[in-house]
Scaffold this motif. Structure first.
Motif, PDB file in Angstrom:
ATOM      1  N   LYS A  55       0.698  -1.220   0.202  1.00 48.90           N
ATOM      2  CA  LYS A  55      -0.147  -0.025   0.027  1.00 48.90           C
ATOM      3  C   LYS A  55       0.967   1.349  -0.042  1.00 48.90           C
ATOM      4  O   LYS A  55       0.638   2.275  -0.719  1.00 48.90           O
ATOM      5  CB  LYS A  55      -0.911  -0.048   1.173  1.00 48.90           C
ATOM      6  CG  LYS A  55      -1.795   1.226   1.255  1.00 48.90           C
ATOM      7  CD  LYS A  55      -2.993   1.145   2.426  1.00 48.90           C
ATOM      8  CE  LYS A  55      -3.655   2.422   2.366  1.00 48.90           C
ATOM      9  NZ  LYS A  55      -4.679   2.549   3.493  1.00 48.90           N
ATOM     10  N   TYR A  59       0.807   4.119  -2.749  1.00 49.48           N
ATOM     11  CA  TYR A  59       0.546   5.508  -2.198  1.00 49.48           C
ATOM     12  C   TYR A  59       1.550   6.533  -2.785  1.00 49.48           C
ATOM     13  O   TYR A  59       1.458   7.454  -3.354  1.00 49.48           O
ATOM     14  CB  TYR A  59       0.859   5.543  -0.662  1.00 49.48           C
ATOM     15  CG  TYR A  59       0.434   6.980  -0.136  1.00 49.48           C
ATOM     16  CD1 TYR A  59      -0.788   7.628   0.163  1.00 49.48           C
ATOM     17  CD2 TYR A  59       1.533   7.921  -0.058  1.00 49.48           C
ATOM     18  CE1 TYR A  59      -0.885   8.868   0.361  1.00 49.48           C
ATOM     19  CE2 TYR A  59       1.608   9.120   0.391  1.00 49.48           C
ATOM     20  CZ  TYR A  59       0.425   9.756   0.475  1.00 49.48           C
ATOM     21  OH  TYR A  59       0.370  11.124   1.199  1.00 49.48           O
ATOM     22  N   LYS A  63       0.849   9.534  -5.302  1.00 50.50           N
ATOM     23  CA  LYS A  63       1.481  11.030  -4.945  1.00 50.50           C
ATOM     24  C   LYS A  63       2.370  11.202  -6.289  1.00 50.50           C
ATOM     25  O   LYS A  63       2.141  12.566  -6.580  1.00 50.50           O
ATOM     26  CB  LYS A  63       2.381  10.832  -3.877  1.00 50.50           C
ATOM     27  CG  LYS A  63       2.801  12.326  -3.282  1.00 50.50           C
ATOM     28  CD  LYS A  63       3.808  12.099  -2.147  1.00 50.50           C
ATOM     29  CE  LYS A  63       3.988  13.541  -1.559  1.00 50.50           C
ATOM     30  NZ  LYS A  63       4.839  13.134  -0.270  1.00 50.50           N
ATOM     31  N   ASP A  68      -5.733  12.761  -6.257  1.00 48.04           N
ATOM     32  CA  ASP A  68      -6.140  13.602  -5.069  1.00 48.04           C
ATOM     33  C   ASP A  68      -6.945  12.464  -4.305  1.00 48.04           C
ATOM     34  O   ASP A  68      -7.637  11.489  -4.796  1.00 48.04           O
ATOM     35  CB  ASP A  68      -7.198  14.545  -5.597  1.00 48.04           C
ATOM     36  CG  ASP A  68      -6.337  15.741  -6.253  1.00 48.04           C
ATOM     37  OD1 ASP A  68      -5.247  15.984  -5.848  1.00 48.04           O
ATOM     38  OD2 ASP A  68      -7.100  16.277  -7.138  1.00 48.04           O
ATOM     39  N   GLY A  69      -6.814  12.439  -3.179  1.00 43.36           N
ATOM     40  CA  GLY A  69      -7.663  11.631  -2.075  1.00 43.36           C
ATOM     41  C   GLY A  69      -6.826  10.402  -1.767  1.00 43.36           C
ATOM     42  O   GLY A  69      -7.635   9.653  -1.219  1.00 43.36           O
ATOM     43  N   ARG A  70      -5.644  10.435  -2.191  1.00 43.07           N
ATOM     44  CA  ARG A  70      -4.948   9.031  -2.162  1.00 43.07           C
ATOM     45  C   ARG A  70      -4.886   8.418  -0.372  1.00 43.07           C
ATOM     46  O   ARG A  70      -4.692   7.406  -0.175  1.00 43.07           O
ATOM     47  CB  ARG A  70      -3.668   8.915  -2.832  1.00 43.07           C
ATOM     48  CG  ARG A  70      -2.654  10.000  -2.345  1.00 43.07           C
ATOM     49  CD  ARG A  70      -1.450  10.419  -3.265  1.00 43.07           C
ATOM     50  NE  ARG A  70      -0.740  11.480  -2.520  1.00 43.07           N
ATOM     51  CZ  ARG A  70      -1.046  12.554  -2.863  1.00 43.07           C
ATOM     52  NH1 ARG A  70      -1.862  12.897  -3.851  1.00 43.07           N
ATOM     53  NH2 ARG A  70      -0.230  13.696  -2.382  1.00 43.07           N
ATOM     54  N   SER A  71      -4.866   9.575   0.454  1.00 40.30           N
ATOM     55  CA  SER A  71      -4.501   9.253   1.642  1.00 40.30           C
ATOM     56  C   SER A  71      -5.410   8.413   2.411  1.00 40.30           C
ATOM     57  O   SER A  71      -5.425   7.679   3.451  1.00 40.30           O
ATOM     58  CB  SER A  71      -4.176  10.565   2.664  1.00 40.30           C
ATOM     59  OG  SER A  71      -5.329  11.302   2.649  1.00 40.30           O
ATOM     60  N   SER A  72      -6.800   8.721   1.924  1.00 38.18           N
ATOM     61  CA  SER A  72      -7.842   7.976   2.714  1.00 38.18           C
ATOM     62  C   SER A  72      -8.350   6.754   1.795  1.00 38.18           C
ATOM     63  O   SER A  72      -9.309   6.122   2.158  1.00 38.18           O
ATOM     64  CB  SER A  72      -9.152   8.949   2.595  1.00 38.18           C
ATOM     65  OG  SER A  72      -9.642   9.322   1.343  1.00 38.18           O
ATOM     66  N   MET A  73      -7.515   6.330   0.606  1.00 36.07           N
ATOM     67  CA  MET A  73      -7.790   5.200  -0.074  1.00 36.07           C
ATOM     68  C   MET A  73      -7.181   3.975   0.466  1.00 36.07           C
ATOM     69  O   MET A  73      -6.121   3.800   0.913  1.00 36.07           O
ATOM     70  CB  MET A  73      -7.270   5.272  -1.582  1.00 36.07           C
ATOM     71  CG  MET A  73      -7.865   6.446  -2.395  1.00 36.07           C
ATOM     72  SD  MET A  73      -7.314   6.559  -3.929  1.00 36.07           S
ATOM     73  CE  MET A  73      -8.009   7.949  -4.689  1.00 36.07           C
ATOM     74  N   SER A  74      -8.121   2.942   0.217  1.00 39.62           N
ATOM     75  CA  SER A  74      -7.597   1.361   0.445  1.00 39.62           C
ATOM     76  C   SER A  74      -6.651   1.149  -0.585  1.00 39.62           C
ATOM     77  O   SER A  74      -6.471   1.729  -1.686  1.00 39.62           O
ATOM     78  CB  SER A  74      -8.816   0.525   0.694  1.00 39.62           C
ATOM     79  OG  SER A  74      -9.445   0.503  -0.750  1.00 39.62           O
ATOM     80  N   GLU A  77      -8.485   0.628  -3.743  1.00 38.36           N
ATOM     81  CA  GLU A  77      -8.806   1.907  -4.503  1.00 38.36           C
ATOM     82  C   GLU A  77      -7.687   2.731  -5.060  1.00 38.36           C
ATOM     83  O   GLU A  77      -7.562   3.149  -6.201  1.00 38.36           O
ATOM     84  CB  GLU A  77      -9.406   2.741  -3.384  1.00 38.36           C
ATOM     85  CG  GLU A  77     -10.641   2.373  -2.846  1.00 38.36           C
ATOM     86  CD  GLU A  77     -11.250   3.374  -1.523  1.00 38.36           C
ATOM     87  OE1 GLU A  77     -12.608   3.416  -1.493  1.00 38.36           O
ATOM     88  OE2 GLU A  77     -10.468   3.441  -0.731  1.00 38.36           O
TER      89      GLU A  77
END
Length: 85
Positions: A55, A59, A63, A68-74, A77
């Motif tokens: 993961k 990530y 990056k 965008d929104g990668r920090s909250s993705m599984s 995702e």
């Protein structure tokens, strides 16, 4: 619809049909127009499967390409986002 920033429209369209993002297709099409298709294709390689990456690795890659929104993705995702970017 022709785009003036795309130097090789035919290559761009073929790459988009294969599922690549607009950004990636433009980058490859413009490189092939500048350097020649044979040279560009000879340096292309294969990366490992996204499923084989951690993961953290996913990530970092997300990056790097600006997802965008990668920090909250599984992990799943992140894989989906990278494949469809």
């Amino acid at each position: 619809m022709p785009n003036s920033s795309i130097k090789d429209e035919k290559t761009y369209e073929e790459i988009r049909k294969q599922g690549a993002s607009k950004e990636k297709a433009a980058r490859i099409a413009n490189a092939s127009a500048n350097e020649g298709r044979k040279k560009v294709s000879s340096r292309g390689g294969r990366s490992g499967s996204y499923e084989d990456m951690t993961k953290g690795e996913l990530y970092d890659r997300a990056k790097k390409v600006g997802i965008d929104g990668r920090s909250s993705m599984s992990k799943k995702e992140l894989v989906d986002a990278l494949r469809n970017h």
